[in-house]
Design a protein around this motif. Sequence first.
Motif, PDB file in Angstrom:
ATOM      1  N   MET A 225       8.089   4.999  -7.262  1.00  0.00           N
ATOM      2  CA  MET A 225       7.070   5.996  -7.490  1.00  0.00           C
ATOM      3  C   MET A 225       5.841   5.751  -6.738  1.00  0.00           C
ATOM      4  N   ASP A 226       5.426   4.349  -6.590  1.00  0.00           N
ATOM      5  CA  ASP A 226       4.115   3.989  -5.858  1.00  0.00           C
ATOM      6  C   ASP A 226       4.514   4.303  -4.567  1.00  0.00           C
ATOM      7  N   ASP A 227       5.416   4.128  -3.750  1.00  0.00           N
ATOM      8  CA  ASP A 227       5.569   4.616  -2.302  1.00  0.00           C
ATOM      9  C   ASP A 227       5.425   6.290  -2.407  1.00  0.00           C
ATOM     10  N   GLN A 228       5.694   6.835  -3.506  1.00  0.00           N
ATOM     11  CA  GLN A 228       5.530   8.154  -3.466  1.00  0.00           C
ATOM     12  C   GLN A 228       4.165   8.803  -3.673  1.00  0.00           C
ATOM     13  N   ASP A 229       3.214   7.951  -3.928  1.00  0.00           N
ATOM     14  CA  ASP A 229       1.859   8.017  -4.178  1.00  0.00           C
ATOM     15  C   ASP A 229       1.832   8.776  -5.550  1.00  0.00           C
ATOM     16  N   LEU A 230       2.659   8.459  -6.453  1.00  0.00           N
ATOM     17  CA  LEU A 230       2.577   9.378  -7.796  1.00  0.00           C
ATOM     18  C   LEU A 230       1.771   8.466  -8.754  1.00  0.00           C
ATOM     19  N   LEU A 231       1.572   7.157  -8.502  1.00  0.00           N
ATOM     20  CA  LEU A 231       0.806   6.429  -9.697  1.00  0.00           C
ATOM     21  C   LEU A 231      -0.691   6.277  -9.513  1.00  0.00           C
ATOM     22  N   THR A 232      -1.167   7.797  -9.505  1.00  0.00           N
ATOM     23  CA  THR A 232      -2.769   8.107  -9.671  1.00  0.00           C
ATOM     24  C   THR A 232      -3.156   7.496 -10.759  1.00  0.00           C
ATOM     25  N   PRO A 233      -4.544   7.435 -10.761  1.00  0.00           N
ATOM     26  CA  PRO A 233      -5.304   6.932 -12.149  1.00  0.00           C
ATOM     27  C   PRO A 233      -4.711   7.957 -13.461  1.00  0.00           C
ATOM     28  N   ALA A 234      -4.727   9.243 -13.212  1.00  0.00           N
ATOM     29  CA  ALA A 234      -4.298  10.115 -14.246  1.00  0.00           C
ATOM     30  C   ALA A 234      -3.014   9.740 -15.051  1.00  0.00           C
TER      31      ALA A 234
END
Length: 213
Positions: free
Chosen positions: A109-118
């Motif tokens: 998920m981090d590689d897909q840039d999904l772990l935003t602050p929100a």
Amino acid sequence: MSETRRKRHLLIGAAYSALVMGLALCLGACGAPVPEPVGNGETEVPEEVTQTETPIDTTETSQTAPSGSSSQSTLGGGAEGAKQALDAELMLFARGDVDEIDTPTIDQMDDQDLLTPAVAQAWIDGFSYTLGDATETSQTTATVDVSITCKKIGEAYNQGSLTPGQLAEATMQLKPQTTQVSVEMMLDDDYEWEPTASGLEALNSALVGTLAR
């Protein structure tokens, strides 16, 4: 004995006495033992005084560790050190640093840039954990029991291709679930504790659940 020979005898005796007295005064001033004249006019040589030196004991005293001691309880702080390390990782997660626990699905998920602050904020809403027993299994491994209450973000992720905003919204709708896991920890080359591969799988099941894709 003639008068002349008697005088000569007296003079020789007086000279010899003066010589002995002078020698005695000289030796006394020098701190040396004074030779004493013997009855026949000869000087007695004092016996040499020798001192016996006490031998110095050069034997080294070796110290040994008490029997029954083990390095197992000291490497990395033992099982208690493993427990503290896991506590530190879960504390970071609770503060919103959700990518600090490197399970395969969190990395995905981090590689897909999904772990935003929100998304992170929605994920840790209702998060809590309780550490249990820690047990050493070898000099370099230990297991730590932990109860984790968390939203399993995998359920939101499995709904389809979501943007970070949509993932945050879907995660907000989830209810926290409590999972009991035993996390295996190991010492790295710097003698610091970190989860093993099986330990990360246990954490992943409690934090993420199963990803369908």
